[in-house]
Design a protein around this motif. Structure first.
Motif, mmCIF file in Angstrom:
data_model
loop_
_atom_site.group_PDB
_atom_site.id
_atom_site.type_symbol
_atom_site.label_atom_id
_atom_site.label_comp_id
_atom_site.label_asym_id
_atom_site.label_seq_id
_atom_site.Cartn_x
_atom_site.Cartn_y
_atom_site.Cartn_z
ATOM 1 N N SER A 244 0.551 -1.118 0.270
ATOM 2 C CA SER A 244 -0.307 -0.186 0.040
ATOM 3 C C SER A 244 0.973 1.460 -0.368
ATOM 4 C CB SER A 244 -0.983 0.019 1.262
ATOM 5 O OG SER A 244 -0.362 -0.038 2.367
ATOM 6 N N THR A 245 1.733 1.107 0.965
ATOM 7 C CA THR A 245 2.837 2.852 0.745
ATOM 8 C C THR A 245 3.643 2.757 -0.471
ATOM 9 O OG1 THR A 245 4.508 1.299 2.224
ATOM 10 C CG2 THR A 245 2.320 2.182 4.051
ATOM 11 N N VAL A 246 4.030 1.805 -1.145
ATOM 12 C CA VAL A 246 4.784 1.792 -2.186
ATOM 13 C C VAL A 246 3.590 2.847 -3.109
ATOM 14 C CG1 VAL A 246 5.253 0.033 -4.704
ATOM 15 C CG2 VAL A 246 6.394 -0.124 -1.963
ATOM 16 N N SER A 247 2.701 2.012 -3.601
ATOM 17 C CA SER A 247 1.576 2.711 -4.261
ATOM 18 C C SER A 247 1.381 4.134 -3.626
ATOM 19 C CB SER A 247 -0.006 1.719 -4.180
ATOM 20 O OG SER A 247 -0.391 2.326 -3.205
ATOM 21 N N ILE A 248 1.385 4.703 -2.675
ATOM 22 C CA ILE A 248 1.179 6.387 -2.883
ATOM 23 C C ILE A 248 2.309 7.206 -2.755
ATOM 24 C CG2 ILE A 248 -1.457 5.800 -1.826
ATOM 25 C CD1 ILE A 248 0.618 6.585 1.034
ATOM 26 N N THR A 249 3.875 6.516 -3.274
ATOM 27 C CA THR A 249 5.288 7.255 -3.076
ATOM 28 C C THR A 249 5.045 7.464 -4.345
ATOM 29 O OG1 THR A 249 5.230 5.232 -1.646
ATOM 30 C CG2 THR A 249 7.242 6.735 -3.402
ATOM 31 N N GLY A 250 5.712 8.612 -4.896
ATOM 32 C CA GLY A 250 5.671 10.034 -5.273
ATOM 33 C C GLY A 250 6.883 10.072 -6.104
ATOM 34 N N ASN A 251 8.083 9.050 -5.669
ATOM 35 C CA ASN A 251 9.274 8.709 -6.484
ATOM 36 C C ASN A 251 9.306 7.597 -7.066
ATOM 37 O OD1 ASN A 251 11.883 8.880 -6.349
ATOM 38 N ND2 ASN A 251 12.464 9.798 -4.913
ATOM 39 N N GLN A 252 8.911 7.376 -7.817
ATOM 40 C CA GLN A 252 9.840 6.687 -8.770
ATOM 41 C C GLN A 252 10.592 5.114 -8.745
ATOM 42 O OE1 GLN A 252 10.143 7.103 -13.541
ATOM 43 N NE2 GLN A 252 9.572 4.834 -13.887
ATOM 44 N N ALA A 253 11.949 6.406 -8.109
ATOM 45 C CA ALA A 253 13.162 5.671 -7.855
ATOM 46 C C ALA A 253 11.935 4.496 -6.678
ATOM 47 C CB ALA A 253 14.327 5.986 -7.481
ATOM 48 N N TRP A 254 11.657 4.499 -5.413
ATOM 49 C CA TRP A 254 11.433 4.045 -5.315
ATOM 50 C C TRP A 254 9.646 3.432 -4.886
ATOM 51 C CZ3 TRP A 254 14.678 2.382 -1.215
ATOM 52 C CH2 TRP A 254 16.357 3.342 -1.016
ATOM 53 N N SER A 255 9.349 3.055 -6.219
ATOM 54 C CA SER A 255 8.396 2.668 -6.367
ATOM 55 C C SER A 255 8.067 1.443 -7.110
ATOM 56 C CB SER A 255 7.353 3.863 -6.904
ATOM 57 O OG SER A 255 5.836 3.191 -6.730
ATOM 58 N N PRO A 256 8.300 0.377 -7.304
ATOM 59 C CA PRO A 256 8.377 -0.029 -8.178
ATOM 60 C C PRO A 256 6.945 -1.338 -8.718
ATOM 61 C CG PRO A 256 9.046 -1.515 -5.670
ATOM 62 C CD PRO A 256 8.549 -0.011 -5.894
ATOM 63 N N THR A 257 6.169 -1.245 -8.169
ATOM 64 C CA THR A 257 4.617 -1.337 -8.993
ATOM 65 C C THR A 257 3.792 -0.159 -9.368
ATOM 66 O OG1 THR A 257 3.413 -2.798 -8.981
ATOM 67 C CG2 THR A 257 4.038 -2.522 -7.089
ATOM 68 N N SER A 258 3.002 -0.071 -9.787
ATOM 69 C CA SER A 258 1.988 0.334 -9.675
ATOM 70 C C SER A 258 0.822 -0.391 -9.894
ATOM 71 C CB SER A 258 1.644 0.949 -12.370
ATOM 72 O OG SER A 258 1.256 -0.350 -12.871
ATOM 73 N N LEU A 259 0.119 -1.653 -9.685
ATOM 74 C CA LEU A 259 -0.346 -2.216 -8.817
ATOM 75 C C LEU A 259 -0.873 -1.767 -7.549
ATOM 76 C CD1 LEU A 259 0.355 -5.884 -9.844
ATOM 77 C CD2 LEU A 259 -0.918 -4.082 -11.258
ATOM 78 N N SER A 260 -2.119 -1.538 -7.426
ATOM 79 C CA SER A 260 -1.866 -1.079 -6.045
ATOM 80 C C SER A 260 -3.468 -1.331 -5.759
ATOM 81 C CB SER A 260 -2.304 0.924 -5.990
ATOM 82 O OG SER A 260 -2.488 1.123 -5.012
ATOM 83 N N PRO A 261 -3.446 -1.319 -4.655
ATOM 84 C CA PRO A 261 -5.237 -1.200 -3.509
ATOM 85 C C PRO A 261 -6.033 -0.073 -3.507
ATOM 86 C CG PRO A 261 -3.805 -1.038 -1.583
ATOM 87 C CD PRO A 261 -2.590 -1.418 -3.091
#
Length: 427
Positions: A141-158
């Protein structure tokens, strides 16, 4: 490849980052200094990613941990836990949130995950507003609200995440505006965004973006946002994982730079309060915290031993006015670094407040991020006996400086001199 590094590579994920071309194993620490397995001594200006908040091997904390370990280490939240209750009472009182309730976790990621659970359950919405260039953790869930592409490995999200302007003052479409006009433009952007949504649950924001390179908006932006959010019934989550406990010097919490309309609905914290022990948590007013209609516990959150460490650490921080020290020594360090930076065209900006300082590097004569230069300075600083971090949302080109809050003026001068030599060596 041999030794511990080879063994690490053989059993660890490839994406588990290590600093330095030849990674180091830290084995000892005292005060603001650490030693590696080869006996090299370093001045620590990163504190295990802003986590060794007061000092390495702080006697008050190590004594509290040892004494608690001699009684009982673990029980879970299924049993009454005196250290947890005592710590919750202190955090609730310090938070500024009325009728506050506190839930302890084992990390900032888990704290933000819990905050998202509370906000979406309370508002019956899976829409979340987040800031561009933000970082909130590594869970799904927190990756999916991270607005920094370098630290967000997936666009899949709840969750459905919508990103708002404002977290970066000196880049983007509003960078050339005055502070007042910058805030007006960001508020207008938020108003426009809300006109195209179905009722978001919350806005989550770091008062100072940590992994994003220690960027921040003008003071008052989130107060202005709060007026808009309140009209729409949207909650405000202040992610204080890196900014809390006085690190910014001017305030105990980062949200207090935006306090005109009161505290956030939800506050998350972690990192420094345990001084190396695994502690995170969420504070919310009772109406929000109690909205869950199912059972929940935490096996490790609020454990007796981590709470004992946190209580001792918090007491030391308050009794020795480490917030004031962060303001005084941090202010001197920022000015010293700005003086040094004037001689280096590759330094775009020295920014920050208190002992949370970013030095952004670019290719000279441009605004183009220079991650290679940042990596070279990191190496040169280490060779000179100084540990720093790096980050940034426009390429990993920001040197992150966040020493323990007990840093002395002499140590600040020592670190600044090493960094000056590192900039020269790398440039």
């Amino acid at each position: 490849m041999s030794g511990l590094y080879g063994r690490h590579r053989a059993v660890s994920p490839e994406w588990l980052a290590l600093y330095y071309r030849h990674p180091i194993e830290l084995t000892h620490g005292e005060g603001r200094y650490v030693r590696d397995a080869d006996g090299n001594r370093y001045l620590d200006f990163f504190g295990g990613i802003l986590t060794t908040m007061t000092a390495h091997a702080l006697p008050e904390v190590t004594k509290a941990v040892a004494e608690q370990a001699g009684r009982i280490i673990h029980s879970s939240t299924l049993y009454l836990n005196r250290p947890m209750v005592e710590m919750a009472e202190r955090v609730a009182a310090l938070s500024g949130i009325p009728d506050a309730r506190v839930f302890f976790t084992t990390s900032g990621t888990e704290a933000n995950d819990t905050a998202l659970l509370l906000a979406t359950a309370h508002r019956r919405s899976n829409q979340i507003l987040a800031m561009r260039n933000s970082y909130h953790g590594r869970s799904f869930s927190t990756v999916s609200i991270t607005g920094n592409q370098a630290w967000s490995p997936t666009s899949l999200s709840p969750l459905q995440t919508l990103y708002v302007h404002g977290g970066v003052r000196t880049r983007g479409p509003y960078a050339e505006l005055s502070d007042d006009r910058f805030i007006e433009a960001c508020v207008a952007d938020l108003e426009d965004l809300l006109g195209h949504t179905r009722g978001p649950a919350a806005l989550i924001a770091e008062p100072v973006q940590g992994v994003g390179g220690f960027t921040s908006p003008p003071d008052g932006l989130y107060a202005a946002f709060r007026q808009v959010l309140d009209r729409h019934g949207v909650l405000w989550i202040s992610d204080e994982v890196q900014t809390g406990w006085g690190r910014t010097g001017d305030h105990f919490w980062g949200w207090q730079a935006h306090a005109e309309h009161g505290p956030p609905d939800i506050l998350t914290f972690a990192k420094g309060i345990g001084n190396g022990m695994s502690v995170g948590g969420v504070v919310a007013r009772a109406e929000v915290m109690n909205c869950l209609d199912a059972n929940s516990i935490s096996t490790f959150g609020g454990s007796p031993i981590t709470m004992a460490a946190s209580l001792a650490n918090l007491s030391y921080l308050l009794e020795h006015d480490l917030q004031g020290n962060a303001r005084r020594v941090g202010g001197l360090l920022i000015e010293r670094l700005r003086g040094i930076a004037a001689a280096f065209p590759a330094v775009r900006e020295v920014r920050g407040r208190g002992l949370m300082i970013g030095v952004e590097l670019v290719k000279p004569g441009t605004d183009e991020a220079d991650p290679e230069a940042a990596a070279a300075v990191l190496e040169a600083a280490r060779a000179g006996g100084l540990l720093i971090g790096k980050g940034g949302g426009h390429g990993t080109s920001v040197l992150r400086i966040a020493p323990p809050l007990t840093l002395t003026v002499a140590e600040a001068e020592e670190g600044a001199a090493i960094l000056a030599d590192a900039l020269h060596a790398a440039g």
